[in-house]
Design an enzyme around this catalytic site. Structure first.
Site: not given
Ligand code: PLP
Length: 407
Positions: A124, A201, A204, A227, A365
């Site tokens: 992401h 990260d 998910q 999430k 993203c």
């Molecule tokens: N990393 C992953 C795998 C994600 O799915 C997301 C959000 O879609 C993020 C990072 C970023 O999360 P946030 O927008 O809550 O900071």
């Protein structure tokens, strides 16, 4: 009670699912973007504001002590969710802020010009851009391990790249765009053997698999409350205590200090050193309620339920001519990514919306991943505890309709 009955009860906790859009009952298939919030979580936040509202860590009265206790109990339960210690948990806004904290505190201190940060093509933007900004500032280089055509990390390539001058591997546990997992229990020991620290990260992953930072032996792990059925604006940064205790502060202000004079400041201990200013108190108690809600469900049941929905949806899509699936592997999170040959993903998303079906259509993203897959974007349907068979049927009907109209 059957699984269907159990999850019908869960569904009843989400009143938003009784809303109608375009004359149709809402079919919410965008939980990978943000999960819906159950009533007990919203009620917990309302209770904080209506009955418990006070600042934490500084009041000389019982109401503030209570708020502090609730705030710190939330930290303790977040720690126990991932098998960490409370002093290893820093509250931040979200996954994005947690990665930025790792970059601008630990990495800024410990990485030197010429060092490399290894990521993967699955990441992401939240796990790419902060590293690029730091790289620019400090003369570092960001390199990426490749993925295979099925959307899994190419482990041979990743292991070959785990060598000097790589100092950090920043890797997702589960792809938000495809649902594919990375094999962390294999990858982390290989990284450590090469002297490389690992940040996971778990944005998910946290809702898809039980996470145990001790068993994984991971150095940093980050996720967002929104999430995991919690509120927006609250996220978690985990760092192994030996690392966190030596990390410099990255934002200055109230609460993060030991002593301030006009000449010099000494800092509070971890994790408070990283929580400058009044924190997101209602966010933490809301996240606490969300964790309790989620933990009251059996994780194996959650997996079984979501996977039955994922399988039904995937099998259904396979029966529709012109469907192209991405990240189509047997063991994956409850995320389905596809395109309809000859149709733009945005048009498909729009037709689904007209049928009351809420999906994500775009690059999710993950622009480098889309480039690697050779597409501008995909349509993504993600399933959660409040979805049911009727949702999958409505989704498949809507995709068939999109096919009729667009191809
Ligand atoms: N990393 C992953 C795998 C994600 O799915 C997301 C959000 O879609 C993020 C990072 C970023 O999360 P946030 O927008 O809550 O900071």
């Amino acid at each position: 009670m059957s699984l269907a009955d159990r999850f019908a009860k869960v569904r009843a906790d989400f009143p938003i699912l009784r809303r109608r859009f375009h004359g149709k009952e809402l079919v919410y298939l965008d939980s990978a973007a943000t999960t819906l919030k159950p009533e007990p979580v919203v009620k917990r936040i309302a209770d904080y504001y209506l009955l418990e509202s006070a600042n934490v860590h500084r009041g000389a009265y019982a109401l503030s002590d209570e708020a502090t206790r609730n705030f710190e109990e939330a930290r303790a339960d977040v720690a126990s969710l991932i098998h960490a210690s409370p002093e290893e948990i820093v509250f931040v806004r979200n996954t994005t802020e947690a990665v930025n904290l790792a970059a601008h505190s630990w990495a800024e201190k410990n990485l030197s010009p010429g060092d490399h940060i290894l990521i993967t093509e699955l990441e992401h933007h939240a796990n790419i851009v902060p590293w690029q900004i730091l790289a620019e500032k400090k003369g570092l280089k960001v390199v990426a391990a490749r993925i295979l055509d099925n959307g899994q990390v190419d482990e041979a390539d990743l292991f070959a790249k785990l060598k000097e001058p790589v100092k950090l591997l920043a890797i997702t546990g589960c792809s938000n765009a495809l649902g594919t997992f990375t094999d962390l229990s294999k990858i982390i020991p290989r990284a450590h053997a090469a002297g490389v620290k690992v940040l996971v990260d778990a944005a998910q992953l946290i809702s898809q698999k039980p996470v145990n930072v001790r068993e994984l032996d991971v150095d940093f792990l980050v996720f967002s409350g929104h999430k995991l059925f919690g509120p927006t604006g609250i996220g978690v940064f985990y760092a192994r205590h030996e690392l966190l205790k030596d990390m410099p502060p990255w934002q200055g202000g109230g609460s993060m200090i030991a002593e301030v004079t006009l000449e010099k400041t000494t800092f509070n201990e971890a994790p408070f050193r990283f929580e400058a200013g009044t924190p997101h108190i209602e966010g933490t108690v809301g996240l606490h309620a969300a964790i309790r809600y989620f933990q009251a469900l059996d994780f194996d049941d959650v997996r079984a339920w979501e996977h039955a929905l994922l399988k039904k949806a995937t099998d259904g899509l396979r029966g529709i001519p012109g469907i192209i699936l991405y990240g189509d592997v047997p063991d994956k999170g409850a995320i389905l990514s596809f395109n309809l040959r000859g149709a733009h993903h945005s048009d498909v998303g729009q037709i689904l919306d007209q049928q009351g079906v809420a999906v994500r259509a775009g690059h999710h993203c993950t622009q480098p991943l889309m480039k690697r897959l050779g597409v501008p974007g995909t349509v993504r349907a993600s399933f959660s505890i409040y979805n049911n068979d009727a949702d999958v049927e409505a989704f498949l009907k809507a995709v068939s309709k999109a096919r009729e109209l667009l191809t």
